[in-house]
Structures are given as structure tokens and as C-alpha cells.
Write a protein that holds these residues in place. Structure first.
Motif, PDB file in Angstrom:
ATOM      1  N   GLY A   1       0.869  -1.033   0.171  1.00 55.81           N
ATOM      2  CA  GLY A   1       0.010   0.049  -0.039  1.00 55.81           C
ATOM      3  C   GLY A   1       0.734   1.292   0.044  1.00 55.81           C
ATOM      4  N   ASN A   2       2.165   1.253  -0.420  1.00 53.61           N
ATOM      5  CA  ASN A   2       2.719   2.451  -0.733  1.00 53.61           C
ATOM      6  C   ASN A   2       1.937   3.157  -1.761  1.00 53.61           C
ATOM      7  OD1 ASN A   2       5.439   2.125   0.529  1.00 53.61           O
ATOM      8  ND2 ASN A   2       5.263   0.382  -0.963  1.00 53.61           N
ATOM      9  N   GLU A   3       1.953   4.809  -1.353  1.00 50.78           N
ATOM     10  CA  GLU A   3       1.276   5.487  -2.346  1.00 50.78           C
ATOM     11  C   GLU A   3       1.919   7.004  -2.502  1.00 50.78           C
ATOM     12  OE1 GLU A   3      -3.242   7.444  -3.446  1.00 50.78           O
ATOM     13  OE2 GLU A   3      -3.096   6.703  -1.467  1.00 50.78           O
ATOM     14  N   VAL A   4       1.950   7.286  -3.920  1.00 45.53           N
ATOM     15  CA  VAL A   4       2.515   8.649  -4.097  1.00 45.53           C
ATOM     16  C   VAL A   4       1.482   9.447  -4.838  1.00 45.53           C
ATOM     17  CG1 VAL A   4       4.959   8.150  -3.879  1.00 45.53           C
ATOM     18  CG2 VAL A   4       3.933   8.111  -6.127  1.00 45.53           C
ATOM     19  N   VAL A   5       1.369  10.689  -4.775  1.00 42.78           N
ATOM     20  CA  VAL A   5       0.790  11.674  -5.727  1.00 42.78           C
ATOM     21  C   VAL A   5       2.077  12.413  -6.396  1.00 42.78           C
ATOM     22  CG1 VAL A   5      -0.899  13.637  -5.850  1.00 42.78           C
ATOM     23  CG2 VAL A   5      -0.908  11.765  -4.139  1.00 42.78           C
ATOM     24  N   VAL A   6       1.680  12.642  -7.648  1.00 42.13           N
ATOM     25  CA  VAL A   6       2.639  13.274  -8.754  1.00 42.13           C
ATOM     26  C   VAL A   6       2.015  14.437  -9.119  1.00 42.13           C
ATOM     27  CG1 VAL A   6       4.277  12.941 -10.621  1.00 42.13           C
ATOM     28  CG2 VAL A   6       4.055  11.069  -8.941  1.00 42.13           C
ATOM     29  N   GLU A   7       2.745  15.433  -9.058  1.00 42.18           N
ATOM     30  CA  GLU A   7       2.247  16.835  -9.876  1.00 42.18           C
ATOM     31  C   GLU A   7       3.468  17.412 -10.506  1.00 42.18           C
ATOM     32  OE1 GLU A   7       0.275  19.305  -6.966  1.00 42.18           O
ATOM     33  OE2 GLU A   7      -1.442  17.825  -6.630  1.00 42.18           O
ATOM     34  N   ASP A   8       3.493  17.598 -11.851  1.00 40.61           N
ATOM     35  CA  ASP A   8       4.295  18.458 -12.730  1.00 40.61           C
ATOM     36  C   ASP A   8       5.621  17.479 -12.562  1.00 40.61           C
ATOM     37  OD1 ASP A   8       2.655  20.314 -13.455  1.00 40.61           O
ATOM     38  OD2 ASP A   8       3.018  21.658 -11.855  1.00 40.61           O
ATOM     39  N   GLY A   9       5.472  16.146 -12.727  1.00 41.08           N
ATOM     40  CA  GLY A   9       6.677  15.296 -12.356  1.00 41.08           C
ATOM     41  C   GLY A   9       7.360  15.378 -11.351  1.00 41.08           C
ATOM     42  N   LYS A  10       6.752  15.619 -10.298  1.00 40.17           N
ATOM     43  CA  LYS A  10       7.472  15.557  -8.939  1.00 40.17           C
ATOM     44  C   LYS A  10       6.487  14.834  -7.716  1.00 40.17           C
ATOM     45  CE  LYS A  10      11.202  18.145  -9.887  1.00 40.17           C
ATOM     46  NZ  LYS A  10      12.454  17.755  -9.742  1.00 40.17           N
ATOM     47  N   ILE A  11       7.191  14.272  -6.775  1.00 39.88           N
ATOM     48  CA  ILE A  11       6.293  13.565  -5.808  1.00 39.88           C
ATOM     49  C   ILE A  11       5.946  14.701  -4.830  1.00 39.88           C
ATOM     50  CG2 ILE A  11       6.298  12.009  -4.129  1.00 39.88           C
ATOM     51  CD1 ILE A  11       8.179  10.432  -5.797  1.00 39.88           C
ATOM     52  N   VAL A  12       4.726  14.855  -4.730  1.00 39.41           N
ATOM     53  CA  VAL A  12       4.098  15.951  -3.720  1.00 39.41           C
ATOM     54  C   VAL A  12       3.604  15.369  -2.446  1.00 39.41           C
ATOM     55  CG1 VAL A  12       3.463  17.629  -5.529  1.00 39.41           C
ATOM     56  CG2 VAL A  12       1.940  16.160  -4.821  1.00 39.41           C
ATOM     57  N   MET A  13       3.378  14.029  -2.435  1.00 37.46           N
ATOM     58  CA  MET A  13       3.096  13.368  -1.231  1.00 37.46           C
ATOM     59  C   MET A  13       3.349  11.785  -1.503  1.00 37.46           C
ATOM     60  SD  MET A  13      -0.549  13.050   0.915  1.00 37.46           S
ATOM     61  CE  MET A  13      -1.263  12.080   0.108  1.00 37.46           C
ATOM     62  N   PHE A  14       3.928  11.384  -0.309  1.00 34.08           N
ATOM     63  CA  PHE A  14       4.353   9.883  -0.282  1.00 34.08           C
ATOM     64  C   PHE A  14       4.009   9.351   0.815  1.00 34.08           C
ATOM     65  CE2 PHE A  14       8.104   7.054  -1.821  1.00 34.08           C
ATOM     66  CZ  PHE A  14       7.680   6.029  -1.258  1.00 34.08           C
ATOM     67  N   THR A  15       3.070   8.156   0.944  1.00 34.49           N
ATOM     68  CA  THR A  15       2.767   7.607   2.201  1.00 34.49           C
ATOM     69  C   THR A  15       3.330   6.162   2.112  1.00 34.49           C
ATOM     70  OG1 THR A  15       0.579   8.860   1.985  1.00 34.49           O
ATOM     71  CG2 THR A  15       0.656   6.621   3.415  1.00 34.49           C
ATOM     72  N   PHE A  16       4.131   5.908   2.916  1.00 36.68           N
ATOM     73  CA  PHE A  16       4.917   4.709   3.013  1.00 36.68           C
ATOM     74  C   PHE A  16       4.378   3.510   3.577  1.00 36.68           C
ATOM     75  CE2 PHE A  16       8.484   1.926   4.179  1.00 36.68           C
ATOM     76  CZ  PHE A  16       9.011   1.737   3.118  1.00 36.68           C
ATOM     77  N   ALA A  17       4.181   2.470   3.082  1.00 34.96           N
ATOM     78  CA  ALA A  17       3.204   1.291   3.435  1.00 34.96           C
ATOM     79  C   ALA A  17       3.589   0.885   4.715  1.00 34.96           C
ATOM     80  CB  ALA A  17       3.391   0.209   2.571  1.00 34.96           C
ATOM     81  N   SER A  18       2.913   0.103   5.547  1.00 33.24           N
ATOM     82  CA  SER A  18       2.990  -0.389   6.768  1.00 33.24           C
ATOM     83  C   SER A  18       3.823  -1.684   6.148  1.00 33.24           C
ATOM     84  CB  SER A  18       1.923  -0.880   7.340  1.00 33.24           C
ATOM     85  OG  SER A  18       1.126  -1.686   6.563  1.00 33.24           O
ATOM     86  N   ALA A  19       4.913  -1.947   7.059  1.00 33.14           N
ATOM     87  CA  ALA A  19       5.680  -3.187   6.471  1.00 33.14           C
ATOM     88  C   ALA A  19       5.892  -4.201   7.683  1.00 33.14           C
ATOM     89  CB  ALA A  19       6.961  -2.631   6.223  1.00 33.14           C
ATOM     90  N   VAL A  20       5.907  -5.495   7.447  1.00 30.97           N
ATOM     91  CA  VAL A  20       6.276  -6.604   8.331  1.00 30.97           C
ATOM     92  C   VAL A  20       7.760  -7.022   7.902  1.00 30.97           C
ATOM     93  CG1 VAL A  20       5.598  -8.999   9.168  1.00 30.97           C
ATOM     94  CG2 VAL A  20       3.928  -7.381   8.408  1.00 30.97           C
ATOM     95  N   CYS A  21       8.553  -7.076   8.924  1.00 30.25           N
ATOM     96  CA  CYS A  21       9.853  -7.339   8.990  1.00 30.25           C
ATOM     97  C   CYS A  21      10.142  -8.614   9.641  1.00 30.25           C
ATOM     98  CB  CYS A  21      10.796  -6.326   9.579  1.00 30.25           C
ATOM     99  SG  CYS A  21      10.706  -4.647   8.620  1.00 30.25           S
ATOM    100  N   ASP A  22      11.135  -9.668   8.933  1.00 33.22           N
ATOM    101  CA  ASP A  22      11.776 -10.579   9.999  1.00 33.22           C
ATOM    102  C   ASP A  22      12.810 -10.275  10.671  1.00 33.22           C
ATOM    103  OD1 ASP A  22      13.903 -10.396   8.112  1.00 33.22           O
ATOM    104  OD2 ASP A  22      13.326 -12.143   7.045  1.00 33.22           O
TER     105      ASP A  22
END
Length: 136
Positions: free
Chosen positions: A115-136
Motif C-alpha cells: 500500500g505505498n502511495e505517491v501523488v505526482v504533480e508536474d513530474g514531482k512527488i508531492v505526497m508519499f505515504t509509505f506502506a506499513s511493513a512486516v519485517c523478519d
């Protein structure tokens, strides 16, 4: 799983030697960001972010390029270099938003996130929501 080791180059040098994004296609922006991250090239990574971008990682919020740069450098310190530290799958583009899942391979752990998500405007990332993750 899609591993983006051979993505097309979408960052270049301007006349003053600084990196910039040539492509405003949201999918290409994400793929360029991933390639830059895997190369651990902080200047190229930051070329994909707007100056006033917002990066959300769980409860932490990093506002503006300077704060995002520091967070990205911190992530570099725990993820293995060599082109496959960050691989993505299930990439979906909807207008100017892109979502994907990821695997991070680090020196001490492997993390899988959805569930990572970015919003791009004019070729640039304006918002980046990094996914929750499970690590070993």
C-alpha cells in the motif's frame, strides 16, 4: 515480483550539474525514484520530490525536501545497496496517484509492505505515504 534494476533513465543533469526529472508520467517518476534509491544516489532521489513534498511513514511526517532527504539517508543506512534493496510489485496508476507493494532487503532484515502511495504533480512527488511493513 517486479524488480526495477533496469528501468529507463528519467533523471538527467541540467547545465549546472544538478539532477532533474524529465518525465511527468507518474509511473515513470516512481520507477525513477526506485532506481535512484537502489543506487543510493541521494541527489537523484531528491530530484523526484517537490520542495514542499510530504512524506508519511507510519505516525512520522517529514515535510519539505530537507526533512525528506534526512529520512532517505537514514533508510540508506539500513538497506542493502546493490540494485535490489527495494523491489516493487502490484504497481497501479490512477490519474496522478501510484500505489505499489514492496520488499526491502537490509543487512539485518527483510521487510514486506503493502500500500505505498505517491501523488505526482508536474513530474514531482508531492505526497508519499509509505506502506506499513512486516519485517523478519
Amino acid at each position: 515480483m517486479l524488480i526495477l534494476a533496469g528501468t529507463s533513465v528519467i533523471a538527467a543533469c541540467s547545465g549546472d550539474g544538478s539532477a532533474f526529472s524529465r518525465d511527468s508520467d507518474p509511473e515513470q517518476v516512481v520507477e525513477g525514484y526506485i532506481a535512484a534509491y537502489n543506487a543510493q544516489d541521494i541527489d537523484r532521489v531528491m530530484a523526484f520530490f517537490a520542495q514542499d513534498a510530504l512524506f508519511i511513514n507510519g505516525k512520522e511526517r517529514f515535510e519539505g525536501a530537507e526533512a525528506i532527504r534526512a529520512e532517505e539517508l537514514l533508510k540508506f543506512s539500513v538497506h542493502a545497496p546493490g540494485g535490489e534493496a527495494y523491489s516493487i510489485s502490484n504497481l497501479v496508476v490512477a490519474d496522478n496517484a501510484v500505489t505499489w507493494d514492496h520488499v526491502f532487503r537490509g543487512s539485518a532484515h527483510t521487510c514486506v509492505g503493502t500500500g505505498n502511495e505517491v501523488v505526482v504533480e508536474d513530474g514531482k512527488i508531492v505526497m508519499f505515504t509509505f506502506a506499513s511493513a512486516v519485517c523478519d
